[in-house]
Design an enzyme around this catalytic site. Structure first.
Site, short mmCIF file in Angstrom:
data_model
loop_
_atom_site.label_atom_id
_atom_site.label_comp_id
_atom_site.label_asym_id
_atom_site.label_seq_id
_atom_site.Cartn_x
_atom_site.Cartn_y
_atom_site.Cartn_z
N SER A 248 22.40 45.40 52.60
CA SER A 248 21.44 44.33 52.31
C SER A 248 20.36 44.25 53.38
O SER A 248 20.56 44.62 54.54
CB SER A 248 22.16 42.98 52.21
N GLU A 269 18.46 51.88 54.68
CA GLU A 269 18.22 51.86 53.23
C GLU A 269 18.72 50.51 52.76
O GLU A 269 19.93 50.29 52.68
CB GLU A 269 18.97 53.03 52.57
#
Length: 499
Positions: A248, A269
């Site tokens: 997240s 990412e």
């Protein structure tokens, strides 16, 4: 080539799990051990809420021991010839392919995705070993003369060092191999913390890598139910020179702040909020087929999932009816049951979050047009019926939040400029999708979208041969392709005077 794990005969999935020896699931220096504190934690089946097994619960001393092993192994692995590293990765690919059915069943059991989805993931995950086996030997460098004359310049790339890898639960095999493969190809050693929801898949991959010939200490895995202290210990350890995180955006921000203290090389990412644009001239049937994949792969629990469907007013009725009918017909059920198309969400918190977003959207004026059925027998699991929403207000929270569930909110658009403004009105910029028969319009629109990856007339953007990653608060760096290898290398140049 046959994997030892794939060869577990006559014992079924339970035998496969037992063969992993999960209570000795702290994988350091090429072998498993119990956590130093002796603790374990339960791995839960999302389809039933029942425990699958207990796995070793790593703590800070285990994290430090993993770095000890990785640091010891680093000089030897970094000095290993690229061809030899390549052959090891190629063997890992073959062994993983041989274990596809066992890995797919394991992924389905601990993650909840359908067997069809899990088989696709296992195959996709193996491809990272093959791709980076090929990239490992494509060593690049530069040679030149100084503009001022008198010296020569040689530019090379060297492994960054010990890399800490943090992977999520939604693609437990692919997210691990997408990081491990380029790290090993570059000559790095790694310490991996898999998600607490899905540690068994990571342990299976570690054992496959050992079978493939990865030297002891090169790949180390520490499952844990308490991630923060463990990852902090790695980021504070001067021997750890790289962190690669998938998860997240809020957690990514925290890790970047911690990494800044030692200026640790970082790849992130993070979250997504992918728009799915359907133009007025689009092939509606193709767009429906693409939306089913882009929205509902892994039950919508993907950072690249189509989160917001923007459909032109000229085709919104046709698209909604066809897409909705396909969603309503989906077979929901336990992941390990053949024929299941949509399994459970990962846990009760996920179900509550999706429920809250849908309820709020409906209260704001959206309406449910289609919904799949939840069959009998799903009451004990973490299931949410795939749902289609229509007439979703532009300011609805569901359009601004990563849903991570099988819910498709449809908004209508008419004006090109308004469309681009709506699509880019988000802090995220990972993926997007555009459907139109007019390729010129589709390309022009795609180039205006703030996203790192855009599918034009297709609902999938992930491929080991392409640079995966986003812009804005969807992350830093890229995974896959040549760029993925570069994330685990430092550039060094030599200035040479031989005049």
């Amino acid at each position: 080539m046959t994997s030892t794990l794939a060869g577990v005969a006559g014992t079924g999935l339970r035998g496969y799990v037992d063969a992993l020896s999960p209570r000795q699931g702290v994988w350091i220096d090429g072998s498993g051990a119990a956590a130093q504190g002796g603790g374990t934690f339960a791995v839960i089946d999302p389809a039933t809420g029942a425990a699958i097994t207990e796995i070793a619960d790593g703590r800070v001393p285990d994290a430090v021991a993993a770095v000890d092993a990785a640091a010891r192994a680093l000089p030897g692995w970094a000095a290993t010839a690229p061809r030899e590293r390549s052959e090891v990765l190629r063997r890992a690919f073959a062994l993983m392919v041989a274990s596809t059915e066992q890995l797919a069943a394991l992924i389905s059991w601990e993650n909840g995705k359908s067997l069809a989805d899990a088989r696709s993931e296992a195959t996709y995950a193996a491809e990272f070993f093959r791709w980076f086996a090929e990239e490992a030997v494509r060593t690049e460098g530069e040679y030149g003369s100084s503009p001022a004359g008198g010296t020569r310049t040689v530019v090379t790339h060297r492994p960054v060092g010990v890399a800490a890898l943090i992977t999520p639960w939604n693609f437990p095999a692919a997210m691990a191999t997408r990081k491990i493969a380029p790290a090993l190809a570059a000559g790095c050693t790694v310490v991996l913390k898999p998600a607490g929801e899905t540690p068994l898949t990571a342990l299976a991959i570690a054992k496959i890598l050992t079978e493939a010939g990865v030297p002891d200490g090169v790949v180390n895995v520490v499952p844990t139910s308490s991630s923060s202290p463990l990852v902090t210990a790695w980021l504070e350890d001067p021997r750890v020179r790289k962190i690669s995180f998938t998860g997240s955006t809020p957690v990514g921000r925290i890790l970047l702040k911690q990494a800044a203290d030692r200026v640790v090389n970082s790849s992130m990412e993070l979250g997504g909020n992918a728009p799915f644009v359907v133009a007025g001239d689009a092939d509606v049937d193709a767009a429906v087929a693409g939306a089913l994949v882009a929205k509902l792969r892994n039950g919508g629990q993907a950072c690249t999932a189509a989160n917001r469907l923007y459909v032109h007013a000229d085709v919104v009725d046709e698209f909604t009816e066809k897409f909705g009918a396909a969603v309503a017909a989906l077979k929901v059920g336990p992941a390990l049951q053949e024929g299941t198309e949509i399994g459970p969400l990962i846990n009760a918190k996920a179900v509550a979050g999706v429920t809250s977003l849908v309820d709020a959207a409906v209260a704001a004026g959206a309406r449910v047009t289609h919904r799949a059925e939840l069959p009998a027998g799903t009451e004990g699991g973490y299931f949410y019926a795939p749902t289609v929403l229509r007439d979703v207000p532009a300011d609805a929270e569901i359009l601004r939040t990563e849903i991570f569930g099988p819910v498709a909110p449809i908004a209508t658009w008419r004006d090109d400029a308004e469309l681009v403004e709506m699509v880019n009105d988000t802090e995220f910029g990972l993926a997007a999708y555009v459907y139109s028969r007019d390729l010129k319009w589709a390309m022009q629109t795609a180039e205006k979208i703030d996203a790192g990856m855009i599918g034009v007339n297709r609902g999938v953007v992930s491929d080991p041969a392409t640079p995966f990653g986003g812009v804005k608060q969807s992350g830093l760096g890229r995974e896959g392709a040549r760029e993925g290898l570069r994330e685990f290398q430092e550039t060094q140049y030599l200035s040479i005077d031989w005049s």
